[in-house]
Design a protein around this motif. Structure first.
Motif, PDB file in Angstrom:
ATOM      1  N   ALA A 110     -43.859 -13.351  28.712  1.00  0.00           N
ATOM      2  CA  ALA A 110     -44.838 -14.327  28.224  1.00  0.00           C
ATOM      3  C   ALA A 110     -44.265 -15.140  27.064  1.00  0.00           C
ATOM      4  CB  ALA A 110     -46.116 -13.608  27.791  1.00  0.00           C
ATOM      5  N   VAL A 111     -43.564 -14.468  26.151  1.00  0.00           N
ATOM      6  CA  VAL A 111     -42.975 -15.155  24.997  1.00  0.00           C
ATOM      7  C   VAL A 111     -41.891 -16.136  25.436  1.00  0.00           C
ATOM      8  CG1 VAL A 111     -41.559 -14.827  22.929  1.00  0.00           C
ATOM      9  CG2 VAL A 111     -43.537 -13.350  23.337  1.00  0.00           C
ATOM     10  N   LEU A 112     -40.967 -15.670  26.277  1.00  0.00           N
ATOM     11  CA  LEU A 112     -39.852 -16.527  26.689  1.00  0.00           C
ATOM     12  C   LEU A 112     -40.333 -17.705  27.535  1.00  0.00           C
ATOM     13  CD1 LEU A 112     -37.061 -13.893  27.433  1.00  0.00           C
ATOM     14  CD2 LEU A 112     -37.483 -15.189  25.343  1.00  0.00           C
ATOM     15  N   ASN A 113     -41.319 -17.494  28.381  1.00  0.00           N
ATOM     16  CA  ASN A 113     -41.875 -18.597  29.159  1.00  0.00           C
ATOM     17  C   ASN A 113     -42.562 -19.624  28.264  1.00  0.00           C
ATOM     18  OD1 ASN A 113     -40.968 -17.512  31.552  1.00  0.00           O
ATOM     19  ND2 ASN A 113     -42.940 -16.649  32.156  1.00  0.00           N
ATOM     20  N   LEU A 145     -51.027 -12.958  22.668  1.00  0.00           N
ATOM     21  CA  LEU A 145     -52.430 -12.561  22.616  1.00  0.00           C
ATOM     22  C   LEU A 145     -53.068 -12.571  24.004  1.00  0.00           C
ATOM     23  CD1 LEU A 145     -53.527 -14.405  19.342  1.00  0.00           C
ATOM     24  CD2 LEU A 145     -52.959 -11.986  19.633  1.00  0.00           C
ATOM     25  N   ARG A 146     -52.735 -13.568  24.811  1.00  0.00           N
ATOM     26  CA  ARG A 146     -53.281 -13.606  26.175  1.00  0.00           C
ATOM     27  C   ARG A 146     -52.782 -12.430  26.996  1.00  0.00           C
ATOM     28  NH1 ARG A 146     -52.040 -19.180  25.733  1.00  0.00           N
ATOM     29  NH2 ARG A 146     -50.120 -18.859  26.934  1.00  0.00           N
ATOM     30  N   ARG A 163     -55.484 -12.178  16.565  1.00  0.00           N
ATOM     31  CA  ARG A 163     -54.733 -12.583  15.386  1.00  0.00           C
ATOM     32  C   ARG A 163     -55.539 -12.219  14.144  1.00  0.00           C
ATOM     33  NH1 ARG A 163     -51.474 -17.421  15.595  1.00  0.00           N
ATOM     34  NH2 ARG A 163     -52.984 -18.150  17.154  1.00  0.00           N
ATOM     35  N   LEU A 164     -54.922 -11.456  13.244  1.00  0.00           N
ATOM     36  CA  LEU A 164     -55.581 -11.119  11.987  1.00  0.00           C
ATOM     37  C   LEU A 164     -55.378 -12.209  10.945  1.00  0.00           C
ATOM     38  CD1 LEU A 164     -54.629  -7.339  11.638  1.00  0.00           C
ATOM     39  CD2 LEU A 164     -56.670  -8.336  12.674  1.00  0.00           C
ATOM     40  N   LEU A 205     -50.834  -9.592  13.993  1.00  0.00           N
ATOM     41  CA  LEU A 205     -51.644  -9.379  15.198  1.00  0.00           C
ATOM     42  C   LEU A 205     -52.125  -7.933  15.262  1.00  0.00           C
ATOM     43  CD1 LEU A 205     -49.229 -11.109  17.758  1.00  0.00           C
ATOM     44  CD2 LEU A 205     -50.886 -12.184  16.215  1.00  0.00           C
ATOM     45  N   SER A 206     -53.203  -7.728  15.967  1.00  0.00           N
ATOM     46  CA  SER A 206     -53.710  -6.385  16.233  1.00  0.00           C
ATOM     47  C   SER A 206     -53.887  -6.214  17.731  1.00  0.00           C
ATOM     48  CB  SER A 206     -55.043  -6.163  15.523  1.00  0.00           C
ATOM     49  OG  SER A 206     -55.603  -4.907  15.879  1.00  0.00           O
TER      50      SER A 206
END
Length: 373
Positions: A218-221, A234-235, A241-242, A326-327
């Motif tokens: 997800a991050v690299l895309n 997050l998705r 997100r805190l 993030l949590s």
């Protein structure tokens, strides 16, 4: 049996995801990912197997690093520690090992078993005992549900190997291995007692390498599409997100073989005027805003670079870093009453009970599993 044979592109994705799941600890993924890709280029293979596909009586051992992450960055592993550990246990038990896994998926420990597995051509089980990283040996779903305390083993880069043949409790095993790790220079590789395939199926956190791959993918895309990688995290994770902010203070020290300290983050953009403090023991344990605790262990507190989504470990923190805090919900097995005795806030010395954030769900296996040729 179905296997997922990893490529270099898979390693890149898993490294990003393991960093996020490391909650600040577990060691850097950088060295491990370089070594994993080098082994693939040498013609070695890294095969993942789902826990449900393991034979009930299979002999499985967990391999991972122990020590202070700040030391691990500078004191690089020699490379053969895991092979020495495995062979020492096999000689002690008089039985061969059938597969490896990581006791924790977080950080470099999510990659560590792959390196040994590639060298001895054994599969790696797509599961672990934490679904994140924790600072102490006994804090796994395996020990929580009755994994034997011995034999366990420890190896360093200088060729020293220690086998623990008797320990009274998992907590005592932690003390013995921690003291020996300090003697070895505050970083070493360890394995705990062998587990059966049936035990891992029942008490392992399933498909955590798949989960790391999906997060990294997800991050690299998102980066490739010029989109926000933090939103992609997050998705994919179902987290929240805190705060978006910058590091304004970090008090950090190495004590008794751990990184300990407190991090202060001042809000930016929509979070301007806010401030949160995060308490550290190798991993991020507690996030407070004023007197209010907003996330607590065993739920995950993950810190990532605001621009790239790259995980920031406790050893990398410095003044001025722009970060997102993030949590994410802890795995199902970590939120049970029996698990909270070992990994809840009271296990770390806090005088309050666990309050969950979000809904726990086990990760699915990636679709890349295929019948072995």
């Amino acid at each position: 049996m179905k296997y997922w044979t990893l490529t270099e592109a898979d390693i890149d994705r898993i490294a990003v995801g393991c960093g996020i799941l490391g909650t600040g600890g577990g060691g850097s993924t950088y060295h491990g990912s370089l070594r994993a890709k080098a082994l693939l280029r040498e013609g070695k293979r890294i095969r993942m197997v789902r826990p449900a596909d393991m034979a009930p009586d299979a002999q499985i051992i967990g391999i991972g690093g122990i020590g202070a992450p700040t030391v691990g960055i500078e004191k690089i592993a020699e490379g053969g520690e895991g092979v020495r550990l495995m062979h020492a246990l096999e000689r002690h038990m008089g039985r061969k090992v059938d597969a490896l896994l990581g006791d924790e998926v977080g950080g470099g420990n999510g990659i560590a078993p792959m390196l040994t597995a590639a060298m001895v051509d054994l599969p790696v089980v797509d599961a672990d005992g934490m679904g994140r990283a924790f600072p102490e040996v006994q804090m796994t779903t395996f020990f929580i549900h009755g994994q034997p305390v011995q034999p366990a083993a420890l190896a360093d880069a200088d060729g020293n190997v220690l086998i623990v043949t008797e320990a009274t409790t998992p907590k005592m095993l932690e003390k013995l291995l921690r003291a020996s790790t300090i003697a070895m220079g505050c970083t070493a590789l360890m394995t705990t007692a062998p587990m059966s395939g049936d035990f891992v199926r029942r008490f392992g956190v399933p498909h955590t390498t798949s989960q790391a791959w999906s997060l990294g993918n997800a991050v690299l895309n998102a980066r490739a599409a010029k989109e926000d990688p933090v939103e992609a995290i997050l998705r994919q994770s179902g987290g929240m997100r805190l705060m978006r902010g910058k590091v304004t203070d970090i008090a950090r020290r190495v004590s008794a073989g751990f990184n300990r300290g407190t991090l202060t983050v001042a809000g930016l953009d929509d979070d301007a005027g806010r401030s949160i403090a995060i308490e550290i023991q190798n991993e991020y344990l507690i996030a407070r805003e004023g007197e209010t605790i907003i996330t607590m262990v065993p739920d995950l507190i993950c810190i990532v670079d605001s621009e790239t989504g790259r995980a920031i470990g406790t050893e990398e923190l410095r003044y001025g870093l722009r970060i997102d805090v993030l949590s994410m919900p802890a795995p199902v097995l970590l939120r049970s009453e029996i698990a909270l005795e070992s990994v809840g806030p009271r296990a770390f010395g806090y005088d309050f009970d666990f309050v969950p954030v979000g809904i726990s769900a086990d990760a699915p296996a990636v679709p890349q599993y295929e019948e072995d040729a």
